[in-house]
Scaffold this motif. Structure first.
Motif, short mmCIF file in Angstrom:
data_model
loop_
_atom_site.label_atom_id
_atom_site.label_comp_id
_atom_site.label_asym_id
_atom_site.label_seq_id
_atom_site.Cartn_x
_atom_site.Cartn_y
_atom_site.Cartn_z
N GLY A 175 0.71 -1.23 0.04
CA GLY A 175 -0.03 -0.10 -0.08
C GLY A 175 0.97 1.22 0.05
N ARG A 176 2.04 1.31 0.71
CA ARG A 176 2.74 2.51 0.84
C ARG A 176 3.47 2.59 -0.61
NH1 ARG A 176 5.56 3.89 6.35
NH2 ARG A 176 3.85 3.69 7.70
N ALA A 177 3.82 1.49 -1.20
CA ALA A 177 4.52 1.61 -2.33
C ALA A 177 3.61 2.02 -3.57
CB ALA A 177 5.21 0.25 -2.90
N VAL A 178 2.40 1.37 -3.46
CA VAL A 178 1.58 1.77 -4.64
C VAL A 178 0.74 3.31 -4.57
CG1 VAL A 178 -0.61 1.10 -5.76
CG2 VAL A 178 1.13 -0.69 -5.07
N PHE A 179 0.41 3.64 -3.23
CA PHE A 179 -0.54 4.65 -2.90
C PHE A 179 0.41 5.92 -2.35
CE2 PHE A 179 -3.54 0.94 -3.00
CZ PHE A 179 -4.14 1.34 -4.03
N GLY A 180 1.58 5.49 -1.88
CA GLY A 180 2.28 6.48 -1.52
C GLY A 180 2.70 7.89 -2.13
N GLY A 181 3.09 7.38 -3.37
CA GLY A 181 3.03 8.63 -4.33
C GLY A 181 4.19 9.28 -4.07
N LYS A 182 4.32 10.60 -4.30
CA LYS A 182 5.19 11.38 -4.19
C LYS A 182 5.45 11.87 -2.72
CE LYS A 182 2.64 15.37 -5.31
NZ LYS A 182 2.58 16.63 -6.75
N ASN A 183 4.70 11.57 -1.91
CA ASN A 183 4.65 12.04 -0.40
C ASN A 183 5.18 10.97 0.52
OD1 ASN A 183 3.52 14.41 -0.75
ND2 ASN A 183 1.58 13.66 -0.86
N LYS A 184 6.21 10.03 0.07
CA LYS A 184 6.73 9.12 0.73
C LYS A 184 7.60 9.61 1.96
CE LYS A 184 6.93 5.52 -2.71
NZ LYS A 184 7.51 4.70 -3.65
N LYS A 185 8.33 10.65 1.81
CA LYS A 185 9.34 11.15 2.70
C LYS A 185 8.79 12.44 3.09
CE LYS A 185 12.41 7.95 2.09
NZ LYS A 185 12.74 7.04 3.07
N HIS A 186 7.69 12.86 2.99
CA HIS A 186 6.84 13.92 3.68
C HIS A 186 7.15 14.29 5.02
CE1 HIS A 186 4.48 17.47 3.81
NE2 HIS A 186 3.81 16.86 4.72
N PHE A 187 7.03 13.35 6.04
CA PHE A 187 6.92 13.58 7.34
C PHE A 187 8.36 13.61 7.86
CE2 PHE A 187 2.67 12.08 6.84
CZ PHE A 187 2.02 13.08 7.16
N VAL A 188 9.33 12.71 7.17
CA VAL A 188 10.80 12.46 7.59
C VAL A 188 11.34 13.88 7.32
CG1 VAL A 188 12.85 11.19 6.83
CG2 VAL A 188 10.75 10.14 7.41
N GLY A 189 10.95 14.40 5.97
CA GLY A 189 11.38 15.68 5.52
C GLY A 189 11.03 16.97 6.28
N GLN A 190 9.89 16.92 6.65
CA GLN A 190 9.42 17.91 7.73
C GLN A 190 9.91 17.78 9.11
OE1 GLN A 190 7.35 20.35 5.59
NE2 GLN A 190 6.32 20.63 7.39
N SER A 191 10.08 16.71 9.74
CA SER A 191 10.69 16.62 10.79
C SER A 191 12.27 17.24 10.77
CB SER A 191 10.76 15.13 11.56
OG SER A 191 11.37 15.09 12.71
N ALA A 192 12.70 16.74 9.66
CA ALA A 192 14.26 17.18 9.65
C ALA A 192 14.47 18.59 9.53
CB ALA A 192 14.81 16.31 8.57
N LYS A 193 13.45 19.15 8.65
CA LYS A 193 13.44 20.66 8.32
C LYS A 193 13.07 21.53 9.75
CE LYS A 193 11.07 21.87 4.81
NZ LYS A 193 9.84 22.21 3.90
N MET A 194 12.37 20.83 10.60
CA MET A 194 12.11 21.56 11.69
C MET A 194 13.05 21.62 12.61
SD MET A 194 8.83 20.93 14.55
CE MET A 194 7.78 21.16 13.28
#
Length: 65
Positions: free
Chosen positions: A30-49
């Motif tokens: 499900g993550r591979a098929v429906f994750g789309g371009k937002n796979k690393k969204h939360f990891v990126g947001q956490s690192a940015k913060m």
């Protein structure tokens, strides 16, 4: 009676194990098929913060040998 209990335990372990494996596989697909371009969204947001934060921790103790 011992055979019944043994078979019940083995069947229970099989059902629980297969359910757990199916859950992990379904989640991964499900993550591979429906994750789309937002796979690393939360990891990126956490690192940015966390950029510019001070490291937390004590000083390393020197050994007294």
């Amino acid at each position: 009676m011992i055979e019944y209990v043994t078979e019940l335990i083995l069947f229970s372990l099989f059902v629980i194990g297969s359910t757990a494996i199916m859950g992990v596989l379904t989640n991964g697909i499900g993550r591979a098929v429906f994750g789309g371009k937002n796979k690393k969204h939360f990891v990126g947001q956490s690192a940015k913060m966390q950029t510019g934060w001070n490291k937390v921790g004590g000083q390393k103790k020197k050994s007294t040998l």
